[in-house]
Design a protein around this motif. Structure first.
Motif, PDB file in Angstrom:
ATOM      1  N   PHE A 262       0.419  -1.630  -0.012  1.00  0.00           N
ATOM      2  CA  PHE A 262       0.106  -0.163  -0.016  1.00  0.00           C
ATOM      3  C   PHE A 262       0.537   1.368   0.231  1.00  0.00           C
ATOM      4  N   GLY A 263       0.743   2.301   0.020  1.00  0.00           N
ATOM      5  CA  GLY A 263       0.930   4.098  -0.816  1.00  0.00           C
ATOM      6  C   GLY A 263       0.608   4.338   0.630  1.00  0.00           C
ATOM      7  N   LYS A 264       0.570   6.023   0.408  1.00  0.00           N
ATOM      8  CA  LYS A 264       0.039   6.653   1.352  1.00  0.00           C
ATOM      9  C   LYS A 264      -1.085   7.018   2.258  1.00  0.00           C
ATOM     10  N   THR A 265      -1.092   7.601   2.753  1.00  0.00           N
ATOM     11  CA  THR A 265      -2.718   7.648   3.617  1.00  0.00           C
ATOM     12  C   THR A 265      -3.271   8.250   2.429  1.00  0.00           C
ATOM     13  N   SER A 266      -4.253   7.686   2.078  1.00  0.00           N
ATOM     14  CA  SER A 266      -4.507   8.773   1.453  1.00  0.00           C
ATOM     15  C   SER A 266      -6.135   9.312   1.714  1.00  0.00           C
ATOM     16  N   LEU A 267      -7.106   8.991   2.424  1.00  0.00           N
ATOM     17  CA  LEU A 267      -8.340   9.552   3.130  1.00  0.00           C
ATOM     18  C   LEU A 267      -8.135   9.417   4.869  1.00  0.00           C
ATOM     19  N   SER A 268      -7.883  10.329   5.373  1.00  0.00           N
ATOM     20  CA  SER A 268      -7.787  10.343   6.595  1.00  0.00           C
ATOM     21  C   SER A 268      -8.787  10.524   7.575  1.00  0.00           C
ATOM     22  N   ILE A 269      -9.589  10.177   8.582  1.00  0.00           N
ATOM     23  CA  ILE A 269     -10.814  10.847   9.093  1.00  0.00           C
ATOM     24  C   ILE A 269     -10.802  10.265  10.475  1.00  0.00           C
ATOM     25  N   CYS A 323     -19.004  17.031  14.052  1.00  0.00           N
ATOM     26  CA  CYS A 323     -17.292  17.175  14.867  1.00  0.00           C
ATOM     27  C   CYS A 323     -16.386  15.775  13.678  1.00  0.00           C
ATOM     28  N   GLY A 324     -15.711  16.400  13.738  1.00  0.00           N
ATOM     29  CA  GLY A 324     -14.200  15.927  12.872  1.00  0.00           C
ATOM     30  C   GLY A 324     -14.174  16.065  12.109  1.00  0.00           C
ATOM     31  N   THR A 325     -12.498  15.949  11.519  1.00  0.00           N
ATOM     32  CA  THR A 325     -12.623  16.142  10.061  1.00  0.00           C
ATOM     33  C   THR A 325     -12.543  15.315   9.057  1.00  0.00           C
ATOM     34  N   ILE A 326     -12.740  15.379   7.891  1.00  0.00           N
ATOM     35  CA  ILE A 326     -12.473  14.310   6.595  1.00  0.00           C
ATOM     36  C   ILE A 326     -11.093  14.972   5.830  1.00  0.00           C
ATOM     37  N   VAL A 327      -9.741  14.115   5.736  1.00  0.00           N
ATOM     38  CA  VAL A 327      -8.533  14.933   5.674  1.00  0.00           C
ATOM     39  C   VAL A 327      -8.368  13.615   4.130  1.00  0.00           C
ATOM     40  N   LEU A 328      -7.961  14.277   3.010  1.00  0.00           N
ATOM     41  CA  LEU A 328      -7.652  13.536   1.628  1.00  0.00           C
ATOM     42  C   LEU A 328      -6.585  14.845   1.270  1.00  0.00           C
ATOM     43  N   HIS A 329      -5.655  13.572   1.251  1.00  0.00           N
ATOM     44  CA  HIS A 329      -4.404  13.722   0.563  1.00  0.00           C
ATOM     45  C   HIS A 329      -3.788  15.307   1.821  1.00  0.00           C
ATOM     46  N   GLU A 330      -3.630  14.562   2.642  1.00  0.00           N
ATOM     47  CA  GLU A 330      -3.177  15.714   3.640  1.00  0.00           C
ATOM     48  C   GLU A 330      -4.194  17.660   3.459  1.00  0.00           C
ATOM     49  N   HIS A 331      -4.842  17.490   2.831  1.00  0.00           N
ATOM     50  CA  HIS A 331      -6.132  18.626   2.443  1.00  0.00           C
ATOM     51  C   HIS A 331      -7.100  18.341   2.903  1.00  0.00           C
ATOM     52  N   ASP A 332      -7.735  19.347   4.515  1.00  0.00           N
ATOM     53  CA  ASP A 332      -9.094  18.675   5.025  1.00  0.00           C
ATOM     54  C   ASP A 332     -10.402  19.322   3.695  1.00  0.00           C
ATOM     55  N   ILE A 333     -10.805  18.446   3.762  1.00  0.00           N
ATOM     56  CA  ILE A 333     -12.295  18.834   2.886  1.00  0.00           C
ATOM     57  C   ILE A 333     -12.762  18.884   3.170  1.00  0.00           C
ATOM     58  N   SER A 334     -13.676  18.961   4.990  1.00  0.00           N
ATOM     59  CA  SER A 334     -14.681  19.154   5.337  1.00  0.00           C
ATOM     60  C   SER A 334     -15.297  20.142   4.793  1.00  0.00           C
ATOM     61  N   LYS A 335     -14.767  21.165   4.617  1.00  0.00           N
ATOM     62  CA  LYS A 335     -15.995  21.805   3.757  1.00  0.00           C
ATOM     63  C   LYS A 335     -15.904  22.210   2.252  1.00  0.00           C
ATOM     64  N   LEU A 336     -15.615  21.142   1.632  1.00  0.00           N
ATOM     65  CA  LEU A 336     -16.186  21.310   0.167  1.00  0.00           C
ATOM     66  C   LEU A 336     -16.776  20.581   0.274  1.00  0.00           C
ATOM     67  N   THR A 337     -17.825  21.494  -1.646  1.00  0.00           N
ATOM     68  CA  THR A 337     -19.042  20.846  -1.858  1.00  0.00           C
ATOM     69  C   THR A 337     -18.759  19.038  -2.230  1.00  0.00           C
ATOM     70  N   ILE A 338     -20.525  19.046  -2.649  1.00  0.00           N
ATOM     71  CA  ILE A 338     -19.530  17.560  -3.330  1.00  0.00           C
ATOM     72  C   ILE A 338     -18.923  17.354  -4.820  1.00  0.00           C
ATOM     73  N   ALA A 339     -19.398  18.354  -5.441  1.00  0.00           N
ATOM     74  CA  ALA A 339     -18.710  18.630  -6.817  1.00  0.00           C
ATOM     75  C   ALA A 339     -17.440  18.579  -6.748  1.00  0.00           C
ATOM     76  N   GLN A 340     -16.805  19.917  -5.570  1.00  0.00           N
ATOM     77  CA  GLN A 340     -15.334  19.559  -5.272  1.00  0.00           C
ATOM     78  C   GLN A 340     -14.319  18.733  -4.976  1.00  0.00           C
ATOM     79  N   ARG A 341     -15.434  17.540  -3.768  1.00  0.00           N
ATOM     80  CA  ARG A 341     -14.965  16.885  -3.946  1.00  0.00           C
ATOM     81  C   ARG A 341     -14.400  15.941  -4.803  1.00  0.00           C
ATOM     82  N   ILE A 342     -15.367  15.629  -5.702  1.00  0.00           N
ATOM     83  CA  ILE A 342     -15.127  14.925  -6.937  1.00  0.00           C
ATOM     84  C   ILE A 342     -13.926  15.263  -7.741  1.00  0.00           C
TER      85      ILE A 342
END
Ligand code: ATP
Ligand code: MG
Length: 512
Positions: A262-269, A323-342
């Motif tokens: 496996f590679g790096k952590t991609s998704l971190s909740i 509460c909590g955070t969702i991090v995708l490849h070291e970027h916090d995506i918790s505030k992004l819209t659905i389209a931005q996450r895609i």
């Protein structure tokens, strides 16, 4: 005991199809099918996606007419002028694709088109009483006045079942009735089916949950490419018989992709909380943390209500966490819209394909390329060519059975529509893909194809989070199995774990 007395009694055929053919242009959905429905028993119809099961059932219930062939009811040939005529003759159907009006109440959906009338108008209170009775019978706590759109998918399916039961039919056709039901809901349905058959009602049952269907079967038939290819009585069939006749000898669902790191952590909740969506004072997901790495396939296993769907919807941006955070490849995506996450590389294949996955008015091809559209708009000149080649590739990759990519999505069989939803999301070239019960309605052969495809993508670095209520699926695809219960992680396993251990961790009874 009594079996000796019954042994020579031929079961009575109540409804029969003789030499039924149905064509749509060059698609020959049924090619001269003979099929019998017996009084007081369950006939199960097995077959791959696009084999013609739903088409045959729609013909037997008068929803569509055959191109040729005869339908015989109680020994007499019959032509149904409309579905309401077949309903008056005692035939009722639970459709594979839910056919409810979302903005109407449960009661109004059940009695739509056959309202209970008094001299002064519709007798709403009697309709409500009968709806309450049906819900009690189905052991479901649903208020008759709730709008259907406020119900979860499984509950909507219960309403669909209630509507078919309310007709008091003597022939009841169930086309994938349990695809969104929980194990306990299925148990209740099976109890009802047994009660109905003991009163002489005939059932036709279609499901891609093969083990489940096996429990309820009296007679089994297999349809393959529009032709009936096998028939057997209950005592002569087992899972192996079904799989062999559906997809051939030596079939195997496969095992998790191996032979790479496996590679790096991609998704971190981290410490994610999601409040109950009906406003009750608890969290459906409670301080949950989870890391997934590149190339890793993680299965989320849990009962209905464990928080699986909410967790996936929250990661994809459909639900807000408290509460909590969702991090995708070291970027916090918790505030992004659905389209931005895609765009950032995180996509969800949703549970409800009819509502969230497909645009019904668009073609198969347009549905497939829809989520990747931004990739084509920058280079306008080459866009159509690039789009077309993507569409062609995805149709092949997810093995969609369609007359052409310009066919309407609604002309595809249920399972093939599901494959389009998966293809549409894979086409965006995601870094992380979430799949919520993706095998709903897809046949065992197609499931293996989808697993193969996910495994290939995982090998190339894709992180896969797969949610299912079938333990067997987890063990065939996942490196790691996370068991959810009441919004928390209740266990973590690898693919050599036993089914029993995983089920026990989820709080499920392992008796059967
Ligand atoms: N309205 C339609 N127009 C064109 N083709 C159709 C239409 N309805 C069904 N078909 C085609 O007929 C074939 C049989 O479809 P059907 O829905 O009966 O399959 P099925 O056995 O129910 O599959 P599944 O397990 O996926 O539900 C498929 O090739 C499908 O694309
Ligand atoms: Mg079907």
């Amino acid at each position: 005991m009594n079996t000796a007395i019954n042994i020579n009694v031929e079961p009575e055929v109540v409804l029969a199809a003789r030499n039924i053919a149905k064509s749509y242009g060059n698609t020959h959905a049924l090619k001269g099918v003979n099929f019998d429905i017996y009084r007081g028993s369950v006939t199960t119809l097995f077959g791959e996606n696009g084999a013609g099961k739903s088409t045959l059932m729609k013909i037997l219930s008068g929803v569509i007419s055959p191109t040729s062939g005869k339908i015989i009811l109680d020994g007499q040939p019959i032509n149904f002028a409309s579905p309401s005529e077949s309903r008056d003759l005692g035939i009722s159907i639970i459709h594979q694709e839910l056919s409810l009006a979302p903005n109407l109440s449960v009661r109004d959906n059940i009695f739509m088109g056959r309202e209970i009338m008094t001299a002064t108008g519709v007798n709403f209170s009697e309709e409500e009483r009968q709806t309450r009775e049906l819900m009690k019978e189905l052991e479901e706590d649903i208020d008759p006045l709730t709008p259907v759109e406020d119900l979860r998918l499984g509950q909507q399916q219960i309403v669909e079942i209630a509507r078919a039961l309310s007709v008091n039919a003597r022939i009841l056709i169930m086309d994938e009735p349990t695809s969104a039901l929980s194990a306990s809901e299925v148990e209740v349905l099976f109890k009802i089916i047994r009660d109905l058959t003991s009163r002489g009602v005939s059932i036709v049952y279609i499901s891609h949950h093969l083990e489940e269907a096996l429990q309820i079967t009296d007679h089994a038939v297999v349809l393959r490419d529009g032709t009936m290819t096998a028939y057997a009585e209950r005592q002569d069939i087992d899972l192996e018989w079904i799989v062999r006749h559906m997809v051939g000898e030596g079939f195997d669902l496969g095992s998790p992709p191996a032979g790479y790191d496996f590679g790096k952590t991609s998704l971190s909740i981290k410490s994610l909380c999601i409040p109950d969506q009906s406003g009750n004072d608890f969290n459906v997901v409670d301080e949950l943390s989870l890391d997934v790495r590149e190339g890793e396939v993680v299965c989320l296993y849990g009962l209905m209500g464990s928080g699986r769907t909410e967790l996936m919807e929250c990661i994809a941006g459909r639900l807000k966490p408290s509460c909590g955070t969702i991090v995708l490849h070291e970027h916090d995506i918790s505030k992004l819209t659905i389209a931005q996450r895609i765009d950032a590389g995180l996509v969800l294949v949703p549970e409800d394909r009819q509502r969230d996955g497909l645009v019904q008015t668009m073609s198969v091809g347009k549905n497939l390329s829809l989520a990747s559209i931004s990739a084509f708009t920058s280079k306008l000149l080459t866009s159509t060519k690039a789009e077309q080649s993507l569409i062609d590739r995805m149709i092949k990759d997810v093995t969609v059975k369609t007359a052409s990519d310009t066919a309407e999505i609604g002309s595809l069989s249920g399972g093939n529509q599901q494959k389009v939803v998966i293809g549409k999301m894979l086409a965006t070239n995601p870094k992380v893909i979430l799949l919520d019960e993706p095998s709903r309605g897809i046949d065992i052969g197609a499931k293996a194809e989808v697993f193969k495809l996910l495994a290939e993508r995982a090998r190339a670095g894709l992180s896969v989070i797969y949610s299912t209520s079938e333990v067997g699926e987890c063990l065939s695809i996942a490196h790691r199995i996370i068991v959810l219960s009441k919004g928390r992680i209740a266990g973590e396993f690898n693919s050599s774990a036993s089914k029993e251990a995983i089920m026990a961790a989820s709080g499920e009874s392992v008796a059967h």
